[in-house]
Design a protein around this motif. Sequence first.
Motif, PDB file in Angstrom:
ATOM      1  N   UNK A 114      -4.921 -14.877  -1.087  1.00  0.00           N
ATOM      2  CA  UNK A 114      -5.778 -15.804  -1.840  1.00  0.00           C
ATOM      3  C   UNK A 114      -5.777 -17.174  -1.163  1.00  0.00           C
ATOM      4  N   UNK A 115      -4.584 -17.622  -0.791  1.00  0.00           N
ATOM      5  CA  UNK A 115      -4.441 -18.929  -0.136  1.00  0.00           C
ATOM      6  C   UNK A 115      -5.204 -18.951   1.199  1.00  0.00           C
ATOM      7  N   UNK A 116      -5.051 -17.867   1.973  1.00  0.00           N
ATOM      8  CA  UNK A 116      -5.724 -17.786   3.278  1.00  0.00           C
ATOM      9  C   UNK A 116      -7.245 -17.842   3.087  1.00  0.00           C
ATOM     10  N   UNK A 117      -7.737 -17.066   2.106  1.00  0.00           N
ATOM     11  CA  UNK A 117      -9.187 -17.019   1.878  1.00  0.00           C
ATOM     12  C   UNK A 117      -9.703 -18.352   1.350  1.00  0.00           C
ATOM     13  N   UNK A 118      -8.869 -19.084   0.600  1.00  0.00           N
ATOM     14  CA  UNK A 118      -9.292 -20.402   0.123  1.00  0.00           C
ATOM     15  C   UNK A 118      -9.566 -21.318   1.322  1.00  0.00           C
ATOM     16  N   UNK A 119      -8.745 -21.207   2.352  1.00  0.00           N
ATOM     17  CA  UNK A 119      -8.949 -22.062   3.533  1.00  0.00           C
ATOM     18  C   UNK A 119     -10.049 -21.543   4.437  1.00  0.00           C
ATOM     19  N   UNK A 120     -10.189 -20.219   4.550  1.00  0.00           N
ATOM     20  CA  UNK A 120     -11.079 -19.677   5.596  1.00  0.00           C
ATOM     21  C   UNK A 120     -12.251 -18.879   5.061  1.00  0.00           C
ATOM     22  N   UNK A 121     -12.301 -18.655   3.756  1.00  0.00           N
ATOM     23  CA  UNK A 121     -13.448 -17.988   3.140  1.00  0.00           C
ATOM     24  C   UNK A 121     -13.377 -16.465   3.220  1.00  0.00           C
ATOM     25  N   UNK A 122     -14.317 -15.833   2.513  1.00  0.00           N
ATOM     26  CA  UNK A 122     -14.455 -14.379   2.549  1.00  0.00           C
ATOM     27  C   UNK A 122     -15.617 -14.021   3.431  1.00  0.00           C
ATOM     28  N   UNK A 123     -15.689 -12.820   4.035  1.00  0.00           N
ATOM     29  CA  UNK A 123     -14.629 -11.812   4.010  1.00  0.00           C
ATOM     30  C   UNK A 123     -13.438 -12.218   4.887  1.00  0.00           C
ATOM     31  N   UNK A 124     -12.354 -11.471   4.740  1.00  0.00           N
ATOM     32  CA  UNK A 124     -11.239 -11.613   5.676  1.00  0.00           C
ATOM     33  C   UNK A 124     -11.066 -10.266   6.392  1.00  0.00           C
ATOM     34  N   UNK A 125     -10.384 -10.315   7.518  1.00  0.00           N
ATOM     35  CA  UNK A 125     -10.140  -9.079   8.265  1.00  0.00           C
ATOM     36  C   UNK A 125      -8.639  -8.809   8.248  1.00  0.00           C
ATOM     37  N   UNK A 126      -8.267  -7.648   7.730  1.00  0.00           N
ATOM     38  CA  UNK A 126      -6.859  -7.235   7.770  1.00  0.00           C
ATOM     39  C   UNK A 126      -6.666  -6.353   8.991  1.00  0.00           C
ATOM     40  N   UNK A 127      -5.576  -6.578   9.701  1.00  0.00           N
ATOM     41  CA  UNK A 127      -5.333  -5.754  10.892  1.00  0.00           C
ATOM     42  C   UNK A 127      -3.883  -5.295  10.928  1.00  0.00           C
ATOM     43  N   UNK A 128      -3.701  -4.034  11.273  1.00  0.00           N
ATOM     44  CA  UNK A 128      -2.347  -3.563  11.555  1.00  0.00           C
ATOM     45  C   UNK A 128      -1.919  -4.272  12.833  1.00  0.00           C
ATOM     46  N   UNK A 129      -0.771  -4.939  12.808  1.00  0.00           N
ATOM     47  CA  UNK A 129      -0.338  -5.691  13.989  1.00  0.00           C
ATOM     48  C   UNK A 129      -0.064  -4.741  15.151  1.00  0.00           C
ATOM     49  N   UNK A 130       0.353  -3.522  14.825  1.00  0.00           N
ATOM     50  CA  UNK A 130       0.664  -2.558  15.894  1.00  0.00           C
ATOM     51  C   UNK A 130       0.033  -1.203  15.603  1.00  0.00           C
ATOM     52  N   UNK A 131      -0.271  -0.485  16.677  1.00  0.00           N
ATOM     53  CA  UNK A 131      -0.627   0.933  16.533  1.00  0.00           C
ATOM     54  C   UNK A 131      -2.108   1.237  16.377  1.00  0.00           C
ATOM     55  N   UNK A 132      -2.965   0.215  16.188  1.00  0.00           N
ATOM     56  CA  UNK A 132      -4.394   0.504  15.986  1.00  0.00           C
ATOM     57  C   UNK A 132      -5.138   0.691  17.293  1.00  0.00           C
ATOM     58  N   UNK A 133      -6.246   1.398  17.248  1.00  0.00           N
ATOM     59  CA  UNK A 133      -7.172   1.462  18.374  1.00  0.00           C
ATOM     60  C   UNK A 133      -8.514   1.948  17.866  1.00  0.00           C
ATOM     61  N   UNK A 134      -9.579   1.632  18.623  1.00  0.00           N
ATOM     62  CA  UNK A 134     -10.936   2.024  18.225  1.00  0.00           C
ATOM     63  C   UNK A 134     -11.221   1.710  16.752  1.00  0.00           C
TER      64      UNK A 134
END
Length: 377
Positions: A114-134
């Motif tokens: 909530x705090x992050x979105x208050x500063x940067x707005x919606x949408x937000x992007x969630x990312x797995x820090x490790x292991x993702x691809x494509x």
Amino acid sequence: MTIQAAISLATPIALLATSHDESAAQIAPDVSLGRAGSPEALDALARRCSMLTFDHEQVDPGIMRDLEAAGHTLRPSARTMAIAQDKSLQRALFQREGLPVPPWQQLQRAADLAEFARSHGWPVVLKAARGGYDGRGVWVADSQPTAAALAADLLAAGVPLIVEAWVPMERELAVLVARSPSGGLAVYPVVETVQAGGICREAVAPASIDSELAQQAIEIATTIATTIDAAGIIAVELFLAGGKLLINEIATRPHNSGHLSIEGCCTSQFENHLRAILDWPLGSTELLAPAAAMVNLIATETAIELPSRLPRALAVKGAHIHLYGKEMRPGRKVGHVTALGAGIEAALTTARTAAALLMEELEGTISEDQRPLNDGW
Ligand code: ADP
């Protein structure tokens, strides 16, 4: 594709693969079966080779450090690989170096969204820090309840998360750099990529950006290559938003955005990867035509027999077809087509025509007057 380059340089390659069905295992002369996560398998391979290199980043840096401590040469190194594997480490490092990254933070608790979105707005992007691809491991969430529920589930499952501002980007770019241990650098022309559903669909070079921006992209990529002490090819993926560049992520291996270099550049990324890790002189990265385009062949739900369609696609003049011998699983990259041209559109048309003949439900072959004009390239 690395093995193709190794053949010309008479450089023997021993391959570690999980099964004989893997693309490289189908053609490598010397294959050991084992997992990249197995210390024993990597140790046995390292004992037989003068050096280890990697075509993906899912190798445990702890195992790599042990191999280095035992005196084996790994290029890239355990330290470089650890950075490439972790989006959170990457962003923190680039930020410390004063390089531009999207607004982001590590996410320890779903409540912090909530705090992050208050500063940067919606949408937000969630990312797995490790292991993702494509795009697996990337989720766009456009409201607090959706984002919080998703983040809570992922954190409970032990997925390390970062949250990032959604970037309204004009273009996605990539810069490939070959770097050798003695500090040699070779930089490829800036590539523009088109992604859909987190998967790269097309790549063209040179990117349609002005020379000042291209120079900035190149400076960011070379600074990163030096900062992470890269060995071999690295790819730096960038967003262009509001006329400014932001770093998305890096890969420390030959990369899909560089596949067009096989026919499009004086020296392919695969050959320069080998030259770089072996500390040999790097080859020219110049484009061999005014433009080069690559179209990925991405498997869909429809069952397709690529080999049977190959002849009709080969009839497209100027199309360079690469099939990976992979089983067709939806969303999987199973090959690519490259074409050169007097301009981006011409190159893209040639590559797209051959790709469509391979992947789409088209009847028959193309007639002479349907053939793309590949303007002599
Ligand atoms: P992967 O590691 O799976 O390749 P990326 O982090 O590169 O995942 O994200 C995949 C794609 O998702 C990117 O190429 C881009 O199109 C989109 N994307 C990623 N991050 C953002 C962002 N912050 N804002 C907008 N789109 C994004």
